[in-house]
Design a protein around this motif. Structure first.
Motif, short mmCIF file in Angstrom:
data_model
loop_
_atom_site.label_atom_id
_atom_site.label_comp_id
_atom_site.label_asym_id
_atom_site.label_seq_id
_atom_site.Cartn_x
_atom_site.Cartn_y
_atom_site.Cartn_z
N LEU A 172 6.03 -2.05 -9.17
CA LEU A 172 4.76 -2.11 -9.88
C LEU A 172 4.55 -0.86 -10.72
CD1 LEU A 172 2.12 -3.50 -10.54
CD2 LEU A 172 1.16 -2.61 -8.43
N LYS A 173 4.84 0.30 -10.16
CA LYS A 173 4.69 1.55 -10.92
C LYS A 173 5.62 1.55 -12.14
CE LYS A 173 3.27 4.95 -7.48
NZ LYS A 173 3.68 6.19 -6.82
N LYS A 174 6.86 1.13 -11.92
CA LYS A 174 7.84 1.11 -13.01
C LYS A 174 7.40 0.12 -14.09
CE LYS A 174 12.69 0.41 -14.03
NZ LYS A 174 13.98 -0.04 -13.59
N ILE A 230 1.89 -8.12 -4.24
CA ILE A 230 2.38 -7.04 -3.38
C ILE A 230 1.96 -7.24 -1.94
CG2 ILE A 230 2.11 -4.59 -2.89
CD1 ILE A 230 2.21 -4.11 -5.83
N SER A 231 0.76 -7.70 -1.73
CA SER A 231 0.25 -7.82 -0.37
C SER A 231 -0.51 -9.12 -0.20
CB SER A 231 -0.66 -6.64 -0.04
OG SER A 231 -1.27 -6.83 1.21
N SER A 286 -7.02 -7.44 -3.39
CA SER A 286 -7.84 -6.65 -4.31
C SER A 286 -6.98 -5.82 -5.26
CB SER A 286 -8.82 -5.75 -3.54
OG SER A 286 -8.14 -4.87 -2.69
N LEU A 287 -5.79 -5.40 -4.82
CA LEU A 287 -4.90 -4.68 -5.74
C LEU A 287 -4.50 -5.59 -6.90
CD1 LEU A 287 -3.19 -2.24 -6.54
CD2 LEU A 287 -1.35 -3.15 -5.12
N ASN A 288 -4.18 -6.83 -6.59
CA ASN A 288 -3.83 -7.79 -7.64
C ASN A 288 -4.96 -7.90 -8.66
OD1 ASN A 288 -1.77 -8.17 -5.82
ND2 ASN A 288 -2.28 -10.28 -5.35
N PHE A 327 -4.43 2.24 -3.65
CA PHE A 327 -4.43 0.97 -2.93
C PHE A 327 -3.33 0.89 -1.88
CE2 PHE A 327 -7.30 -0.57 -6.13
CZ PHE A 327 -8.02 -1.56 -5.48
N ASN A 328 -2.36 1.78 -1.97
CA ASN A 328 -1.24 1.69 -1.04
C ASN A 328 -1.20 2.83 -0.03
OD1 ASN A 328 0.49 -0.70 -1.79
ND2 ASN A 328 -0.08 0.21 -3.76
#
Length: 190
Positions: free
Chosen positions: A82-84, A131-132, A137-139, A187-188
């Motif tokens: 996700l960061k990349k 991701i989770s 909520s991150l999405n 978030f992580n």
């Protein structure tokens, strides 16, 4: 026969790209592509299904958004992915003027030609946000942030500022990128 079809498809696709780059998305038409490629319109519809199919091919080849290609064949992405994707994708989007024009075209006209292109793009991008299963909520946060980022990019062609944020400065875009990265980290945290 197969080689001839592949060569003809490539000729049609290259004609499409040439016109797209020269005239922009609103200047692309089946007649112009057929003339440029030296083929009949019927052949474009048979091989690609028309302009919709050519635009979908444009996305699948990575010409619309190359960063999506790293997402192919991944069922679920890591935080590192996700960061990349966020870092490389936002830079690519800022640099790719033709993709920006296609996005504007879709937003302004809500045309049927781009529906499959955006359906494909959205399905690919949605993979990176999965991701989770426990905390979606991150999405949602990233969809909101990426939507804002895209809006700022599209806006920056016509306006230098959004409220008091200078959209002409590279520092602004660096700060947006840092905000995305910090949000991922936030978030992580365990």
């Amino acid at each position: 026969m197969k080689k001839d079809r592949a060569a003809t498809e490539e000729k049609i696709y290259n004609a499409f790209l040439s016109i797209l780059k020269e005239k922009g998305p609103q200047g692309v038409g089946i007649n112009a592509i057929a003339k440029e490629a030296g083929v009949s319109k019927e052949l474009i519809y048979r091989y690609f299904g028309g302009l919709k199919g050519l635009l979908l091919q444009y996305a699948q080849k990575g010409d619309f958004f190359k960063s999506l290609l790293v997402l192919d064949n991944k069922e679920q992405s890591s935080v590192k992915d996700l960061k990349k994707f966020a870092k490389e994708g936002t830079k690519e989007l800022r640099d790719n003027k033709l993709t920006q024009e296609i996005l504007r075209w879709q937003l302004l006209e809500n045309n049927s030609e781009t529906k499959d292109l955006f359906k494909y793009t959205n399905s690919q991008i949605s993979k990176i946000f999965a991701i989770s299963d426990k905390d979606t909520s991150l999405n949602h946060a990233f969809q909101l942030m990426i939507g804002g980022y895209v809006y700022f990019i599209l806006l920056s062609k016509f306006h230098k500022k959004f409220i008091d944020t200078d959209l002409t400065k590279e520092e602004t875009w660096d700060n947006f990128d840092k905000a995305l990265e910090k949000t991922i980290e936030l978030f992580n945290k365990k």
